[in-house]
Scaffold this active site. Structure first.
Site, PDB file in Angstrom:
ATOM      1  N   GLY A  11       0.833  -1.209   0.000  1.00  0.00           N
ATOM      2  CA  GLY A  11       0.000   0.000   0.000  1.00  0.00           C
ATOM      3  C   GLY A  11       0.862   1.249   0.000  1.00  0.00           C
ATOM      4  O   GLY A  11       1.865   1.308   0.695  1.00  0.00           O
ATOM      5  N   ARG A  72       1.060  -5.201  -5.991  1.00  0.00           N
ATOM      6  CA  ARG A  72       1.054  -6.442  -5.201  1.00  0.00           C
ATOM      7  C   ARG A  72       1.527  -7.515  -6.171  1.00  0.00           C
ATOM      8  O   ARG A  72       1.187  -7.480  -7.352  1.00  0.00           O
ATOM      9  CB  ARG A  72      -0.351  -6.768  -4.688  1.00  0.00           C
ATOM     10  CG  ARG A  72      -1.063  -5.550  -4.109  1.00  0.00           C
ATOM     11  CD  ARG A  72      -1.171  -5.584  -2.610  1.00  0.00           C
ATOM     12  NE  ARG A  72      -1.921  -4.412  -2.160  1.00  0.00           N
ATOM     13  CZ  ARG A  72      -1.771  -3.809  -1.001  1.00  0.00           C
ATOM     14  NH1 ARG A  72      -0.870  -4.234  -0.147  1.00  0.00           N
ATOM     15  NH2 ARG A  72      -2.507  -2.789  -0.664  1.00  0.00           N
ATOM     16  N   ASP A 103       4.599  -4.542   6.191  1.00  0.00           N
ATOM     17  CA  ASP A 103       5.137  -5.831   6.625  1.00  0.00           C
ATOM     18  C   ASP A 103       5.168  -6.879   5.516  1.00  0.00           C
ATOM     19  O   ASP A 103       6.069  -7.712   5.485  1.00  0.00           O
ATOM     20  CB  ASP A 103       4.452  -6.340   7.902  1.00  0.00           C
ATOM     21  CG  ASP A 103       2.985  -6.627   7.695  1.00  0.00           C
ATOM     22  OD1 ASP A 103       2.429  -6.160   6.692  1.00  0.00           O
ATOM     23  OD2 ASP A 103       2.410  -7.327   8.547  1.00  0.00           O
ATOM     24  N   THR A 125       3.890   2.897   5.892  1.00  0.00           N
ATOM     25  CA  THR A 125       2.485   2.497   5.822  1.00  0.00           C
ATOM     26  C   THR A 125       1.703   3.431   6.731  1.00  0.00           C
ATOM     27  O   THR A 125       2.200   3.805   7.792  1.00  0.00           O
ATOM     28  CB  THR A 125       2.267   1.033   6.285  1.00  0.00           C
ATOM     29  OG1 THR A 125       0.876   0.861   6.627  1.00  0.00           O
ATOM     30  CG2 THR A 125       3.069   0.668   7.511  1.00  0.00           C
ATOM     31  N   ASP A 127      -0.665   2.683   8.479  1.00  0.00           N
ATOM     32  CA  ASP A 127      -1.260   1.930   9.596  1.00  0.00           C
ATOM     33  C   ASP A 127      -0.447   1.963  10.892  1.00  0.00           C
ATOM     34  O   ASP A 127      -0.967   1.637  11.948  1.00  0.00           O
ATOM     35  CB  ASP A 127      -1.471   0.458   9.192  1.00  0.00           C
ATOM     36  CG  ASP A 127      -2.330   0.340   7.948  1.00  0.00           C
ATOM     37  OD1 ASP A 127      -3.229   1.186   7.778  1.00  0.00           O
ATOM     38  OD2 ASP A 127      -2.104  -0.589   7.150  1.00  0.00           O
ATOM     39  N   ASP A 129       1.804  -0.076  11.896  1.00  0.00           N
ATOM     40  CA  ASP A 129       1.685  -1.417  12.479  1.00  0.00           C
ATOM     41  C   ASP A 129       2.969  -2.233  12.369  1.00  0.00           C
ATOM     42  O   ASP A 129       2.927  -3.456  12.286  1.00  0.00           O
ATOM     43  CB  ASP A 129       0.516  -2.169  11.809  1.00  0.00           C
ATOM     44  CG  ASP A 129       0.717  -2.334  10.306  1.00  0.00           C
ATOM     45  OD1 ASP A 129       1.662  -1.731   9.749  1.00  0.00           O
ATOM     46  OD2 ASP A 129      -0.070  -3.064   9.681  1.00  0.00           O
ATOM     47  N   ARG A 171      -5.947  -1.459   9.052  1.00  0.00           N
ATOM     48  CA  ARG A 171      -5.900  -2.938   8.948  1.00  0.00           C
ATOM     49  C   ARG A 171      -6.080  -3.538  10.338  1.00  0.00           C
ATOM     50  O   ARG A 171      -7.040  -3.203  11.023  1.00  0.00           O
ATOM     51  CB  ARG A 171      -4.616  -3.382   8.271  1.00  0.00           C
ATOM     52  CG  ARG A 171      -4.606  -2.977   6.803  1.00  0.00           C
ATOM     53  CD  ARG A 171      -3.777  -3.900   5.979  1.00  0.00           C
ATOM     54  NE  ARG A 171      -2.384  -3.890   6.395  1.00  0.00           N
ATOM     55  CZ  ARG A 171      -1.413  -4.517   5.770  1.00  0.00           C
ATOM     56  NH1 ARG A 171      -1.677  -5.223   4.685  1.00  0.00           N
ATOM     57  NH2 ARG A 171      -0.170  -4.455   6.199  1.00  0.00           N
TER      58      ARG A 171
HETATM   59  P1  ADP Z   1       2.488  -4.101   2.638  1.00  0.00           P
HETATM   60  O1  ADP Z   1       3.937  -4.116   2.332  1.00  0.00           O
HETATM   61  O2  ADP Z   1       1.904  -2.727   2.581  1.00  0.00           O
HETATM   62  O3  ADP Z   1       2.191  -4.840   3.930  1.00  0.00           O
HETATM   63  P2  ADP Z   1       1.427  -6.392   1.113  1.00  0.00           P
HETATM   64  O4  ADP Z   1       1.147  -7.196   2.318  1.00  0.00           O
HETATM   65  O5  ADP Z   1       0.416  -6.368   0.030  1.00  0.00           O
HETATM   66  O6  ADP Z   1       1.719  -4.856   1.466  1.00  0.00           O
HETATM   67  O7  ADP Z   1       2.794  -6.904   0.503  1.00  0.00           O
HETATM   68  C1  ADP Z   1       3.364  -6.288  -0.627  1.00  0.00           C
HETATM   69  C2  ADP Z   1       4.070  -7.307  -1.487  1.00  0.00           C
HETATM   70  O8  ADP Z   1       5.134  -7.904  -0.745  1.00  0.00           O
HETATM   71  C3  ADP Z   1       3.214  -8.485  -1.948  1.00  0.00           C
HETATM   72  O9  ADP Z   1       2.403  -8.182  -3.059  1.00  0.00           O
HETATM   73  C4  ADP Z   1       4.290  -9.488  -2.299  1.00  0.00           C
HETATM   74  O10 ADP Z   1       4.852  -9.225  -3.563  1.00  0.00           O
HETATM   75  C5  ADP Z   1       5.355  -9.231  -1.227  1.00  0.00           C
HETATM   76  N1  ADP Z   1       5.185 -10.215  -0.147  1.00  0.00           N
HETATM   77  C6  ADP Z   1       4.195 -10.269   0.769  1.00  0.00           C
HETATM   78  N2  ADP Z   1       4.316 -11.360   1.565  1.00  0.00           N
HETATM   79  C7  ADP Z   1       5.420 -12.015   1.137  1.00  0.00           C
HETATM   80  C8  ADP Z   1       6.090 -13.208   1.540  1.00  0.00           C
HETATM   81  N3  ADP Z   1       5.629 -13.979   2.528  1.00  0.00           N
HETATM   82  N4  ADP Z   1       7.212 -13.571   0.880  1.00  0.00           N
HETATM   83  C9  ADP Z   1       7.682 -12.815  -0.143  1.00  0.00           C
HETATM   84  N5  ADP Z   1       7.091 -11.684  -0.575  1.00  0.00           N
HETATM   85  C10 ADP Z   1       5.979 -11.277   0.044  1.00  0.00           C
END
Ligand code: ADP
Length: 319
Positions: A11, A72, A103, A125, A127, A129, A171
């Site tokens: 995000g 994503r 995260d 972020t 959030d 968090d 979230r």
């Molecule tokens: P944020 O970073 O804001 O928490 P997301 O949770 O959507 O956002 O994660 C962003 C991107 O990070 C995902 O679309 C994916 O490409 C990568 N990602 C998320 N989880 C994993 C994971 N367990 N292992 C590797 N890459 C990940």
């Protein structure tokens, strides 16, 4: 270190651009060539990588969103996807990567480090968090956006003597609700970190009505339930008419506050230094106004700490 990469993922958050600028300028200052990876991990896998210059990050410190764009990418959660990413980095002779995001993005950075490629995470972020940092980039701006909305809604609430329920983002975390509720003088704040006590909420509402309170503002964090769900619950408990406002994505955009720009500049610059020191698998943060860094795995394993004493204070001040 000769070349360094930077990407934004997950995000978007106001202040990401200020962090990108800091990474790029700090690298160039130390004679390192910065490369921008566009569209997060998706762009990394596809080789959407371009060299950045001093001027590439001019006039962006004040802009919300991210000029590197975000995405994503499900494929990056797989080992094959991650190895494709490492291959692209090697092809471009990049030696280290700064990952700006939340995260999920940190999980990607941890995975890359596990494959032998040094990464440093910068928390961004709205959030708030992420553990290991009191503040994430974007939180302060979102807080002020929500406050602006609360102040406006309060005008209507008091003119019409109404109870307003305002649903805010976050979230699984209640920080946006807690901080905006405290700063906005909300009567009730509902967050995932604290037990929902409908009896207490009903009593407070009734007491307020008895002493002639003209309006009530209730902040609900999206991680607990939606504003409309809460309105239904409240109607069952006290039978009062409410109006619901869902603030939605306005909370993610806008010009970053001074605080977020300074935070982003400090954290982005420190991430470059850590890579220059030959370290990877770290995440930067701010604690008591000091820039710190921690093991990214440890950060991912710990929940962000919620300030319960602030929640208690909000109750004391909204009697
Ligand atoms: P944020 O970073 O804001 O928490 P997301 O949770 O959507 O956002 O994660 C962003 C991107 O990070 C995902 O679309 C994916 O490409 C990568 N990602 C998320 N989880 C994993 C994971 N367990 N292992 C590797 N890459 C990940």
């Amino acid at each position: 270190m000769k070349r360094l990469g930077v990407l934004t993922s997950g995000g978007d958050a106001p202040g990401m651009n200020a962090a990108i600028r800091a990474v790029v300028r700090k690298s160039i200052y130390h004679g390192i060539e910065p490369y921008g990876i566009y569209q997060g991990y998706s762009g990394l896998i596809n080789g959407n990588i371009k060299k950045l210059e001093i001027g590439s990050v001019g006039d962006i410190i004040q802009r919300g969103g991210t000029v590197l764009r975000s995405a994503r990418c499900e494929e990056f959660k797989t080992r094959e996807g991650q190895l494709k990413g490492v291959e692209q980095l090697k092809k471009h002779q990049i030696d280290g990567l700064v990952v700006i995001g939340g995260d999920g993005s940190y999980q990607g950075a941890r995975a890359l480090t596990g494959h032998g490629f040094p990464c440093v995470g910068v928390p961004a972020t709205i959030d708030n968090d992420i553990s290991g940092t009191q503040f994430t980039i974007g939180f302060d701006t979102a807080l002020n956006t929500v406050l602006d909305a609360i102040d406006k809604i309060r005008d209507t609430a008091s003119s019409h003597e109404r109870t307003f329920i305002i649903e805010v983002m976050g979230r699984g975390a209640g920080d946006i609700a807690l901080w905006s509720g405290l700063a906005g003088g909300a009567e009730t704040i509902i967050v995932p970190e604290e037990k929902l006590d409908m009896n207490d909420i009903s009593d407070r509402l009734k007491k307020g009505q008895l002493r002639g309170k003209k309006h009530t503002i209730i902040i609900v964090a999206e991680g607990v339930m939606s504003g409309t769900e809460f309105a239904d619950k409240l109607k069952e408990a006290v039978d009062i008419e409410t109006r619901v406002s869902v603030l939605g994505h306005i909370q993610r955009g806008g010009t970053p506050t001074g605080f977020d720009r300074v935070l982003a500049s400090r954290l982005g610059a420190r991430a470059v230094e850590i890579l220059m020191e030959g370290k990877g698998g770290r995440a930067v943060g701010i604690m008591k106004d000091q820039i710190v860094d921690n093991d990214i795995s440890q950060i991912l394993d710990q929940p962000h700490s919620f300030q319960n004493e602030m929640f208690d204070l909000s109750k004391e001040l909204s009697i």
